[in-house]
Design an enzyme around this catalytic site. Structure first.
Site, PDB file in Angstrom:
ATOM      1  N   GLY A   1       0.906  -1.334  -0.055  1.00  0.00           N
ATOM      2  CA  GLY A   1       0.242   0.303  -0.005  1.00  0.00           C
ATOM      3  C   GLY A   1       0.836   1.213   0.099  1.00  0.00           C
TER       4      GLY A   1
ATOM      5  N   ASP B   1      -5.440  -5.934  -5.819  1.00  0.00           N
ATOM      6  CA  ASP B   1      -4.380  -6.909  -5.415  1.00  0.00           C
ATOM      7  C   ASP B   1      -5.053  -8.304  -5.159  1.00  0.00           C
ATOM      8  OD1 ASP B   1      -1.217  -6.339  -4.598  1.00  0.00           O
ATOM      9  OD2 ASP B   1      -2.059  -8.291  -4.190  1.00  0.00           O
TER      10      ASP B   1
ATOM     11  N   ASP C   1      -8.367  -9.706  -9.516  1.00  0.00           N
ATOM     12  CA  ASP C   1      -7.286  -9.816 -10.357  1.00  0.00           C
ATOM     13  C   ASP C   1      -7.416  -8.976 -11.698  1.00  0.00           C
ATOM     14  OD1 ASP C   1      -5.662 -10.926 -12.562  1.00  0.00           O
ATOM     15  OD2 ASP C   1      -6.483 -13.152 -12.045  1.00  0.00           O
TER      16      ASP C   1
ATOM     17  N   LYS D   1       6.788  -0.395 -13.340  1.00  0.00           N
ATOM     18  CA  LYS D   1       8.207  -1.086 -13.055  1.00  0.00           C
ATOM     19  C   LYS D   1       8.406  -1.770 -14.372  1.00  0.00           C
ATOM     20  CE  LYS D   1       9.029  -3.356  -9.389  1.00  0.00           C
ATOM     21  NZ  LYS D   1       9.213  -3.330  -7.930  1.00  0.00           N
TER      22      LYS D   1
END
Length: 232
Positions: free
Chosen positions: A81, A104, A120, A184
């Protein structure tokens, strides 16, 4: 949550050494030692952030101003979080100015201003569900997700590229025109196909390596700004 202004002290004079315990592997011992000596981990505890990753998002936002008051934000793979905390403070979610939804597969403890759902994002119905929850398209989609590492560099690169491609596909289904996608990736792991797709969908693409990323880490962040919008 009120945004914290403190800066981690990266010049610690003393280093904590961890002895290898009977039931702890060498890899676990090295990880624990790194955590204990990481100034961002210590600062996150003092500032009340769920993870050191919060400082990566804070640094990226300071440079590119991607989070603004009143925005609607989706945080993919939100656990534990830290990014959701930063987003909630930046968009004014605790005052009802903006909205932050974290999703999540794992449960996430409550954070003021953040609405978490165990979901999901790959589920076919996920984009519609998130759009309905937000009350319209998102302004920003965040993803600090990483595929489980195998230790084989090429395999890990391919796995994280696949994950980023899936996150990007999700983002273009839920973003409003002008929206932002931040995810990322690994250095040397952004394939031509992914960049080509993002360049078609977004006006500006950048690679960003925050100082809060560990020096020995190959991670960096792919920032796509100015979503062109979905064809009618």
């Amino acid at each position: 949550m009120t945004e914290k202004k403190s800066t981690p002290n990266t010049n610690r004079a003393l280093k904590t050494r961890v002895k290898t315990a009977r039931k702890r592997t060498l890899a676990s011992t090295l990880w624990l030692e790194r955590q204990l000596n990481d100034p961002y981990v210590a600062q996150a505890k003092r500032d009340g952030y769920r993870s050191r990753a919060a400082y990566k998002l804070l640094e990226i936002d300071t440079r590119y101003h991607i989070l603004k008051r009143g925005q609607k934000v989706i945080d993919l793979g939100a656990a534990p979080g830290g990014w959701s905390q930063v987003a909630a403070a930046k968009v004014g979610a605790t005052e009802g100015a903006g909205k932050v939804f974290g999703i999540d597969l794992l449960p996430v403890a409550t954070i003021p201003g953040v609405d978490f759902r165990q979901l999901d994002f790959l589920a076919p119905e996920a984009p519609q569900i998130l759009t309905e929850w937000l009350g319209g398209p998102a302004d920003v989609v965040l993803s600090d997700m990483a595929a489980n590492a195998t230790g084989h560099k090429k395999t890990d690169q391919l796995r994280i590229i696949d994950l980023v491609e899936l996150a990007a596909d999700f983002a273009v289904q839920v973003l409003a025109p002008g929206g932002i996608f931040l995810a990322k990736v690994l250095q040397g792991g952004t394939e031509t196909n992914l960049l080509a797709m993002l360049k078609r969908q977004f006006a500006e693409i950048r690679h960003v390596k925050p100082k809060a990323s560990r020096a020995d880490s190959s991670e960096l962040y792919l920032l796509a700004m100015g979503f062109r919008g979905r064809p009618e």
